[in-house]
Write an enzyme that holds these catalytic residues in place. Structure first.
Site, PDB file in Angstrom:
ATOM      1  N   HIS A 226     -35.869  26.302  -3.792  1.00 44.68           N
ATOM      2  CA  HIS A 226     -35.517  25.462  -2.653  1.00 44.68           C
ATOM      3  C   HIS A 226     -35.255  24.011  -3.070  1.00 44.68           C
ATOM      4  CE1 HIS A 226     -36.373  23.757   1.529  1.00 44.68           C
ATOM      5  NE2 HIS A 226     -35.457  24.676   1.739  1.00 44.68           N
ATOM      6  N   LYS A 404     -37.308  15.455   5.053  1.00 42.79           N
ATOM      7  CA  LYS A 404     -38.662  15.910   4.736  1.00 42.79           C
ATOM      8  C   LYS A 404     -39.403  14.725   4.118  1.00 42.79           C
ATOM      9  CE  LYS A 404     -35.823  19.742   3.451  1.00 42.79           C
ATOM     10  NZ  LYS A 404     -36.017  20.719   4.452  1.00 42.79           N
TER      11      LYS A 404
END
EC number: 2.7.8.-
Length: 484
Positions: A226, A404
């Site tokens: 990821h 994030k």
């Protein structure tokens, strides 16, 4: 007996399903995994005949300790050990910095130094890049200036307009003699074979991360790369939430996409480089020779202290989760969190609620709609619980917020690829930059306040009034939270 089976095929298959499911359930219990995960998988085996077995065999097998992830030779290389030993801080220096700028966040530094031998690096310049358009403009310019090597590692690398622009630059640099290495996730990316061959013909080394071929599907689909990183000449790099896709450039077909990426120049790139090389050895099935050019000496690029945290099923501990947990517990004034998916484990949830109840101002910014209905409902199932602990929740309404990040006390910031959910903490390969700098943190808070202008504040009384149908969806999706 045979005649009965022939006349009752479905019933016979159902009995066989539950015989296998019971055996599988015992196996799951004996593994002594996280109780929430264990219950989720057992529940899927019981209430979803046939499908439950597929879910477990595709997603549920645990390979953290499996040989396929035992690949530590890069970290044992003498060159890597030499620069790590040089940069690692002793207790005396840590005490000195604790009194100056680390304050209560010194424990995060100690944690990662002890767990991963990842040092706190100095002499870094950090630039915050908002959204894909800013990230790609900066990245493409830097790639064109590369003089020795280019290393890219992306969860999504698509053969669309942005992807083709990148491929063109990479091919040109490879033809100029620059070594270009690319890792792309096989599941996340839509990279057609023609473009892969084009890159290979230009001299680019490119490998997919854990390609899914049956019968290995069950052991490889669950663990994905990821990360979204770029390293140029071992001196500057990129890390954050922006993948290689048109979806990250505004205006995009999915609507407005809000994201955050970092451009870092300085010693922190040495840590980013070592993690890339570790994955490169894995995907290429080679033992790449570690050369000094990967870890060049450099002048101070700035004054920002940065530490790199990486985690995945190849590590002994969930480093990023532990760093975030430690940061939350170190907070004295404020915590600002932005995440597209808020599906926390018990540790993070308890840390946030107790921080708020001891007087820390905690704010959580999440998308109102999101890009996954299951993740959205699972996230919503936690909202009332945290509102009751006086945590402020904001729904981003302008579009999808994919950033994030977390800022603590206006002094510490983390930006990276890790969502605040079980999958990022325990299953996927992730990497975050931890920044110990008040100026960067204040910039991030300013960005946060601007994002809040595009939000709706979630009111507890109003939230309690949502219908039973909505609550059922939330509760159902929360059951599968470890699988999302």
């Amino acid at each position: 007996m045979l005649e009965f089976i022939q006349n009752h095929v479905f019933f016979s298959l159902l009995i066989l399903n539950y015989v296998i499911a019971i055996g599988t359930a015992f196996f799951i219990i004996l593994n002594n995994r996280n109780p929430i995960t264990t219950v989720s998988y057992i529940l899927s085996l019981i209430v979803l005949p046939f499908v439950g077995l597929l879910i477990y065999f595709f997603f549920g097998q645990e390979y953290r300790k499996d040989k396929m992830f035992k690949r530590r030779k890069v970290f044992n290389d003498k060159r890597v050990k030499r620069w790590e030993k040089k940069l690692l801080l002793g207790e005396q220096k840590l005490e000195k910095y604790e009194d100056s700028f680390l304050n209560s966040h010194v424990n995060i530094v100690k944690l990662l130094q002890n767990n991963q031998k990842k040092p706190l690096t100095f002499g870094n310049d950090v630039k915050i890049l908002l959204n894909g358009e800013k990230k790609f403009e900066s990245l493409f310019n830097d790639l064109k200036q590369a003089k020795d090597h280019i290393h890219l590692e992306y969860y999504i690398f698509n053969s669309d307009s942005i992807g083709l622009q990148l491929i063109k630059i990479l091919c040109k640099k490879a033809q100029e003699g620059i070594r270009v290495r690319v890792i792309y996730d096989y599941v996340g990316s839509i990279l057609n074979g023609k473009q892969v061959k084009r890159m290979q013909s230009a001299g680019i080394e490119i490998f997919p991360f854990m390609p899914v071929w049956f019968p290995n599907l069950t052991r490889k689909l669950n663990y994905r790369d990821h990360r979204k990183i770029a390293i140029i000449d071992g001196t500057l790099g990129y890390v954050g939430g922006v993948n290689i896709s048109d979806d990250y450039v505004n205006p995009c077909k999915k609507g407005y996409w809000r994201d955050t990426h970092l451009r870092i120049e300085g010693n922190a790139i040495k840590s980013l480089q070592s993690h890339f090389l570790l994955n490169w050895n894995f995907v290429s099935n080679q033992e790449i020779k570690i050369i000094d050019r990967f870890f060049p000496k450099m002048e101070n690029s700035g004054e920002v202290a940065v530490q790199i945290a990486a985690s995945g099923p190849d590590s002994n501990w969930p480093h990023i989760m532990e760093a975030i947990f430690t940061a939350i517990n170190s907070a004295n004034k404020s915590i600002h969190i932005t995440t597209p998916y808020f599906i926390p484990n018990d540790q993070i949830l308890t840390a946030l609620k107790t921080a708020s109840r001891r007087g820390v101002e905690v704010k959580l910014l999440i998308p109102k709609k999101g890009d996954s209905w299951a993740a959205k409902y699972a996230t919503n199932s936690y909202i009332l619980d945290i509102l009751e602990s006086d945590i402020k929740v904001y729904h981003y309404c302008k579009g999808m917020i994919h950033a994030k990040s977390m800022v603590v006390d206006g002094e510490f910031t983390t930006v990276g690829t890790s969502n605040m959910d079980y999958r990022s903490f325990e299953i996927n390969f992730e990497v975050n930059a931890l920044i110990y700098n008040a100026e960067i943190s204040q910039k991030m808070i300013s960005i946060y306040e601007k994002d809040i202008e595009e939000c709706e504040s979630v009111d507890m009384d109003t939230w309690k009034e949502r219908g039973i149908r909505m609550r059922l969806k939330e509760s159902f999706c929360r059951l599968w939270a470890p699988l999302l």
